[in-house]
Design a protein around this motif. Structure first.
Motif, short mmCIF file in Angstrom:
data_model
loop_
_atom_site.label_atom_id
_atom_site.label_comp_id
_atom_site.label_asym_id
_atom_site.label_seq_id
_atom_site.Cartn_x
_atom_site.Cartn_y
_atom_site.Cartn_z
N PRO A 281 -64.53 -0.26 21.99
CA PRO A 281 -65.46 -0.73 20.96
C PRO A 281 -66.32 -1.88 21.48
CG PRO A 281 -63.24 -1.53 20.52
CD PRO A 281 -63.13 -0.57 21.67
N GLU A 282 -67.45 -2.10 20.81
CA GLU A 282 -68.31 -3.24 21.16
C GLU A 282 -67.56 -4.54 20.90
OE1 GLU A 282 -71.15 -3.09 22.58
OE2 GLU A 282 -71.53 -0.93 22.46
N PRO A 283 -67.77 -5.58 21.70
CA PRO A 283 -68.64 -5.65 22.88
C PRO A 283 -67.90 -5.36 24.18
CG PRO A 283 -67.85 -7.83 22.37
CD PRO A 283 -67.19 -6.90 21.37
N TYR A 284 -66.70 -4.75 24.09
CA TYR A 284 -65.85 -4.62 25.26
C TYR A 284 -66.33 -3.54 26.23
CZ TYR A 284 -63.03 -7.34 22.07
OH TYR A 284 -62.60 -8.29 21.19
N GLY A 285 -66.99 -2.51 25.74
CA GLY A 285 -67.52 -1.48 26.62
C GLY A 285 -68.52 -2.05 27.61
N PRO A 286 -69.58 -2.72 27.13
CA PRO A 286 -70.51 -3.37 28.07
C PRO A 286 -69.83 -4.44 28.91
CG PRO A 286 -71.51 -3.15 25.91
CD PRO A 286 -70.08 -2.76 25.75
#
Length: 394
Positions: A281-286
């Motif tokens: 989930p955001e912001p962990y993907g980026p």
């Protein structure tokens, strides 16, 4: 039959010096029985390093950001050779276990040979990852995914067991003296990092949802297992080199094992970062993408420093030791670790578009070809003469 395991471990006996421990790098734990020579009598887990080293040549070739006509076809042939080797070495070791069970069990009791129990899980996962990367051209994608899933599962379970069991034996049973740390201590700790990288390769082929999420999370957890354990071992190895020098020439090739967890961690960070996109989930993907670069570049810098040191020490040993560095299966330490450095550098080159990193990845792959060809030729020659199938010299 003589007492086989007892030759490797004697509770309450004197602590093994660094020089004494290196004797087992020449061959396997002394085993059995007088009489006709049995080619299966002295097989140890270090034979699986031949599979690891061969498989990584293929995997590294297809990871290169530069592509040449016929490269993928050649890589597929090399992967097939690694797969055949995996079957052959596994079958040979099964015969060894059946005929010489005490010797086989004695490998885990010996403070040197025990470290190489990290090789079988990594061999399985190297061939499994290669099935997805290049073997799919011959097997088809569904069969390649199934093969990788089986080999990754077996390698991951085996690798996690080894990562706990071998340090446990070192802490409770093995007798080692001061300054006994050597590169082989990292071998049981690298399999979880290989699992992390190969888990990322499997993620796109699984059903979306919790299964992908859990595999990415498990990959990062195994990344941490291997990385933190490596950071515990490296200072001990550095201190041993400073205070006790390199030791016997047989030990020098194992210094290159340090490149294994370093290069594999760069590779795993890159692949997990790619797999995390759209899964975490955001912001962990980026954030995973950022981590792949900000971790990978500093780790690559230290890996290149270690490569220069290890190469210089190898040249020093070859020049100063009588007879140079004798050939043993430890020479495969020159191969797989360099291969992981190729895949890690190639991943960083793909992320950044850097021409310098692309050139470095190709140069390291050429070095990998040289080390693999040398180790493979010497292993074939030694096995044919029977030198690698004999007990250690007294």
């Amino acid at each position: 039959m003589r007492a086989e395991a007892g030759a490797a471990y004697r509770p309450g006996g004197r602590r093994r010096s660094l020089k004494h421990m290196t004797a087992l790098l020449a061959a396997q734990v002394p085993a059995p029985a007088a009489g006709r020579r049995d080619a299966f009598a002295y097989l140890g887990p270090n034979w699986f390093t031949t599979v690891m080293g061969t498989g990584i040549v293929a995997n590294a070739a297809v990871s290169l950001p530069a592509h040449w006509p016929g490269l993928r076809a050649v890589a597929t042939l090399v992967w097939a050779l690694a797969a055949v080797l995996l079957v052959a070495v596994t079958a040979a070791w099964a015969v060894h276990l059946r005929r010489h069970r005490a010797t086989a069990l004695g490998h885990a009791a010996d403070p040197v040979m025990a470290q190489f129990w990290g090789a079988p899980p990594m061999a399985a996962m190297t061939v499994g990852g290669g099935a997805l990367l290049v073997g799919r051209d011959w097997l088809g994608l569904p069969a390649a995914v199934a093969a990788d899933l089986v080999l990754w599962t077996a390698g991951t379970v085996g690798g996690l067991v080894v990562a706990v069991a071998i340090p446990y034996l070192m802490m409770t049973r093995h007798e080692t003296g001061p300054g006994a740390a050597f590169g082989g201590w990292l071998m049981p700790l690298v399999p979880p990092m290989v699992s992390a990288a190969n888990a990322a390769l499997l993620v796109p082929h699984l059903r979306s949802g919790q299964l992908r999420l859990d595999l990415v999370l498990a990959g990062y957890a195994m990344f941490g297992i291997s990385l933190v354990a490596t950071l515990v071992i490296l200072p001990q190895l550095w201190a041993r080199l400073v205070h006790h020098r390199t030791g016997p020439a047989r030990l020098v090739p194992t210094l290159w094992i340090v490149l294994g967890p370093l290069g594999q961690s760069i590779t795993a960070a890159h692949l997990l970062g790619t797999a995390a996109a759209g899964v975490l989930p955001e912001p962990y993907g980026p954030g995973a993408q950022v981590f792949a670069l900000l971790y990978g570049l500093p780790a690559l810098g230290f890996a290149l420093l270690w490569l220069a040191l290890a190469a210089a020490l190898a040249v020093h040993a070859a020049r100063s030791a009588p007879g140079g560095v004798p050939f043993t299966l430890a020479w495969w330490s020159f191969v797989f670790p360099v291969g992981t450095l190729v895949t890690g550098t190639a991943g960083l080159a793909a992320r950044t578009g850097s021409a310098a990193l692309t050139t470095l990845a190709v140069a390291l792959w050429l070095l990998l070809l040289v080390t693999w060809a040398t180790a493979a030729a010497r292993t074939f020659s030694g096995a044919r003469r029977g030198d690698l199938l004999r007990p250690p010299s007294p």
